[in-house]
Design an enzyme around this catalytic site. Sequence first.
Site, short mmCIF file in Angstrom:
data_model
loop_
_atom_site.label_atom_id
_atom_site.label_comp_id
_atom_site.label_asym_id
_atom_site.label_seq_id
_atom_site.Cartn_x
_atom_site.Cartn_y
_atom_site.Cartn_z
CD GLU A 68 41.07 40.36 42.63
OE1 GLU A 68 40.20 41.03 43.22
OE2 GLU A 68 42.27 40.71 42.57
CG ASP A 239 42.73 44.82 47.87
OD1 ASP A 239 41.90 44.32 48.64
OD2 ASP A 239 43.90 44.40 47.76
#
Length: 351
Positions: A68, A239
């Site tokens: 990410e 998450d």
Amino acid sequence: MDMTPLAPSKLALVPFVSVANMMRLVNAIGPEQVMRDLAAYIEEDFRRWPDFDKTPRVASHSAEGVIELMPTADAENYGFKYVNGHPTNGRTGHQTVTAFGVLSSVATGYPLLMTEMTLLTALRTAATSALVGKYLAPKGATVMGMIGNGAQCEFQALAFRAICGIDTLRLYDIDPAATEKAAKNLTAQGFTVTKCRSAEEAVEGAQVITTCTADKQYATILTDNMVGAGVHINAIGGDCPGKTELHRDILTRSEIFVEYPPQTRIEGEIQALDADHPVTELWKVMRGEAEGRRDAKQITLFDSVGFAIEDFSALRYVHDRVQQGEYAQMLDLLADPDDPRDLFGMLTRAG
């Protein structure tokens, strides 16, 4: 012919904080004080939330994990973090999560700092959890049940002690070795620690429950019957899309607090709920525009996924601490020709 290498100019150099220097910095200040400091920086930035550019993190998912990028900016600085999450990395001796980050000047686009963020992410994640606990945990809470005793466990415990007064821990992990590791580390830090044989046992008598597991899947780490009135749940393991820890019925009984709804609805526990299910944004609580904990019977849930502004705050903190150069080394990172238009000339002169 003079073969002396051309020395980099001052503008070519960027301060870099290595893992070794980050550990030196944190140990010099003390981990609990660092997390108090980080919480103060995060709270300051949350209170000016409208000043930031905001976007859900850019994620590249694979069967093995996720990579990410987490960017944000205010009027003066731009920051981003590169971070991965690979739950099976431990089998090959790799960390589950690694990260690095950059803070840059908006005015020039030049980086002001490059730093490791594997340790820093652990510190800022725990600091954020405990900061939220300051607003949501039951008054006078001293006992925390911790389900998932991996790399984040000790940081969470220390932050909750430093900011919320937690001094007693009940630990459980499906891997007994993880619990043994955490118990040894946390007992040495002065906590009262109980090693538990089940998640149910871990939450007995706990006023705060932290869930922090690594598997990238829908899971039920905490069931509805395990959560009584007045508890604060610090859910930090769910998450990414397809990864949760809590039974849906817990969510419908709780007052849910989130960082950034467009990201949390994709990645957090609330991906299991309708897209319009009401949630409270934490920045509004910190600005006094929304209520936190209202009464002793309320169940509060921090659906934590981590947001770029927290990393921005952490980058600001480190940048402020390394200005004297003691904990940073200068990297020759940016090409800086004498004539900004003559990059090629710089190259040929170096040869």
